[in-house]
Design a protein around this motif. Structure first.
Motif, PDB file in Angstrom:
ATOM      1  N   UNK A   1       0.971  -0.978   0.527  1.00 37.60           N
ATOM      2  CA  UNK A   1       0.513  -0.420  -0.150  1.00 37.60           C
ATOM      3  C   UNK A   1       0.999   1.469   0.083  1.00 37.60           C
ATOM      4  N   UNK A   2       0.411   2.413   0.053  1.00 36.60           N
ATOM      5  CA  UNK A   2       1.043   3.505  -0.162  1.00 36.60           C
ATOM      6  C   UNK A   2       2.826   3.240  -0.928  1.00 36.60           C
ATOM      7  N   UNK A   3       3.519   4.072  -0.742  1.00 35.36           N
ATOM      8  CA  UNK A   3       4.890   3.769  -1.687  1.00 35.36           C
ATOM      9  C   UNK A   3       5.259   2.973  -1.451  1.00 35.36           C
ATOM     10  N   UNK A   4       4.817   2.382  -1.141  1.00 37.05           N
ATOM     11  CA  UNK A   4       5.215   0.115  -1.624  1.00 37.05           C
ATOM     12  C   UNK A   4       4.559   0.216  -2.725  1.00 37.05           C
ATOM     13  N   UNK A   5       3.336   0.198  -3.199  1.00 35.91           N
ATOM     14  CA  UNK A   5       3.333  -0.280  -4.203  1.00 35.91           C
ATOM     15  C   UNK A   5       3.748  -0.663  -4.991  1.00 35.91           C
ATOM     16  N   UNK A   6       4.199   0.706  -5.783  1.00 38.49           N
ATOM     17  CA  UNK A   6       4.411   1.187  -7.078  1.00 38.49           C
ATOM     18  C   UNK A   6       6.227  -0.064  -7.169  1.00 38.49           C
ATOM     19  N   UNK A   7       6.768   0.270  -5.701  1.00 33.05           N
ATOM     20  CA  UNK A   7       8.359  -0.141  -6.084  1.00 33.05           C
ATOM     21  C   UNK A   7       8.271  -1.847  -5.889  1.00 33.05           C
ATOM     22  N   UNK A   8       6.480  -2.310  -5.363  1.00 30.15           N
ATOM     23  CA  UNK A   8       6.785  -4.166  -5.033  1.00 30.15           C
ATOM     24  C   UNK A   8       6.084  -4.550  -6.828  1.00 30.15           C
ATOM     25  N   UNK A   9       5.225  -3.727  -7.577  1.00 32.62           N
ATOM     26  CA  UNK A   9       4.901  -3.448  -8.855  1.00 32.62           C
ATOM     27  C   UNK A   9       6.326  -3.535 -10.040  1.00 32.62           C
ATOM     28  N   UNK A  10       6.710  -2.405  -9.602  1.00 33.99           N
ATOM     29  CA  UNK A  10       7.916  -1.847 -10.396  1.00 33.99           C
ATOM     30  C   UNK A  10       9.053  -3.856  -9.877  1.00 33.99           C
ATOM     31  N   UNK A  11       9.565  -4.031  -9.130  1.00 27.65           N
ATOM     32  CA  UNK A  11      10.095  -5.179  -8.920  1.00 27.65           C
ATOM     33  C   UNK A  11       9.651  -6.059  -9.016  1.00 27.65           C
ATOM     34  N   UNK A  12       7.932  -6.684  -9.665  1.00 28.55           N
ATOM     35  CA  UNK A  12       7.408  -8.223 -10.283  1.00 28.55           C
ATOM     36  C   UNK A  12       7.512  -7.634 -11.395  1.00 28.55           C
ATOM     37  N   UNK A  13       7.716  -6.664 -11.694  1.00 28.73           N
ATOM     38  CA  UNK A  13       8.042  -6.795 -13.457  1.00 28.73           C
ATOM     39  C   UNK A  13       9.231  -7.288 -13.413  1.00 28.73           C
ATOM     40  N   UNK A  14      10.044  -6.702 -13.279  1.00 27.79           N
ATOM     41  CA  UNK A  14      11.498  -6.970 -13.493  1.00 27.79           C
ATOM     42  C   UNK A  14      11.710  -8.527 -13.732  1.00 27.79           C
ATOM     43  N   UNK A  15      11.305  -8.763 -12.218  1.00 30.43           N
ATOM     44  CA  UNK A  15      11.490 -10.166 -12.379  1.00 30.43           C
ATOM     45  C   UNK A  15      10.514 -10.939 -13.294  1.00 30.43           C
ATOM     46  N   UNK A  16       9.377 -10.502 -13.764  1.00 29.56           N
ATOM     47  CA  UNK A  16       8.271 -11.101 -15.563  1.00 29.56           C
ATOM     48  C   UNK A  16       9.875 -10.836 -16.627  1.00 29.56           C
ATOM     49  N   UNK A  17      10.140  -9.567 -16.546  1.00 34.17           N
ATOM     50  CA  UNK A  17      11.016  -9.805 -17.467  1.00 34.17           C
ATOM     51  C   UNK A  17      12.175  -9.802 -17.676  1.00 34.17           C
ATOM     52  N   UNK A  18      12.811 -10.414 -16.328  1.00 31.74           N
ATOM     53  CA  UNK A  18      14.610 -11.372 -16.996  1.00 31.74           C
ATOM     54  C   UNK A  18      13.394 -12.917 -17.448  1.00 31.74           C
ATOM     55  N   UNK A  19      12.825 -13.224 -16.225  1.00 30.63           N
ATOM     56  CA  UNK A  19      12.854 -14.358 -16.769  1.00 30.63           C
ATOM     57  C   UNK A  19      12.714 -14.655 -17.913  1.00 30.63           C
ATOM     58  N   UNK A  20      11.346 -14.071 -18.283  1.00 29.05           N
ATOM     59  CA  UNK A  20      11.011 -14.161 -20.627  1.00 29.05           C
ATOM     60  C   UNK A  20      12.176 -13.058 -21.009  1.00 29.05           C
ATOM     61  N   UNK A  21      13.029 -12.773 -20.583  1.00 27.74           N
ATOM     62  CA  UNK A  21      14.485 -12.599 -21.038  1.00 27.74           C
ATOM     63  C   UNK A  21      15.591 -13.690 -21.402  1.00 27.74           C
ATOM     64  N   UNK A  22      15.303 -14.580 -20.290  1.00 29.32           N
ATOM     65  CA  UNK A  22      16.017 -15.545 -20.558  1.00 29.32           C
ATOM     66  C   UNK A  22      15.528 -16.946 -21.727  1.00 29.32           C
ATOM     67  N   UNK A  23      13.571 -16.384 -21.371  1.00 26.88           N
ATOM     68  CA  UNK A  23      13.199 -18.097 -22.340  1.00 26.88           C
ATOM     69  C   UNK A  23      13.941 -17.173 -23.087  1.00 26.88           C
TER      70      UNK A  23
END
Length: 143
Positions: free
Chosen positions: A50-72
């Protein structure tokens, strides 16, 4: 034999084994491998974002997604196979089930275990749920 193969990937060792299996099956054939990363919205909710943590968490999850997809994608390019990559949000097994139906997937190749925690093991794994709900063959890969 398979025109479209789906590989749900979370970047885990097991899901990368699935990428390798799918690329081996598709190599030399007119097959498209679909790499799918599901951002589990339950992760965001359960983390109490919630609050300011939500955007940071969303960004981290999106970065993990991109990394996994890049590897594949890198592995698919090395094998010279046709692929596409997708990121979606939702409950992993539900998103996978919907994707299979939408794209008329012939085969799902996924890791036998991913990045799930104790809660997931108690409720049943994503792989177990996918096996029970999709109307296509599922190949489980182990590292």
């Amino acid at each position: 034999m398979y025109d479209d193969i789906l590989v749900p990937t979370d970047g885990s060792e097991s899901s990368m084994a699935a990428v390798d299996q799918a690329t081996a099956i598709a190599e030399g054939r007119a097959t498209t491998v679909h790499f799918l990363h599901v951002i589990d919205v339950g992760t965001e909710m359960s983390a109490g974002a919630s609050g300011s943590i939500a955007p940071q968490l969303t960004e981290t999850l999106e970065e993990e997604a991109e990394s996994a997809l890049d590897d594949a994608a890198n592995r698919a390019e090395e094998a010279g196979i046709s692929y596409d990559r997708n990121t979606r949000e939702g409950s992993p097994h539900e998103v996978i089930e919907a994707y299979v139906a939408e794209r008329d997937i012939d085969l799902v190749v996924m890791g036998a275990s991913g990045r799930s925690g104790l809660k997931e093991r108690l409720l049943g794994s994503t792989s177990d749920r996918v096996i029970r709900t999709v109307d296509t063959s599922v190949l489980l890969a182990r590292p």
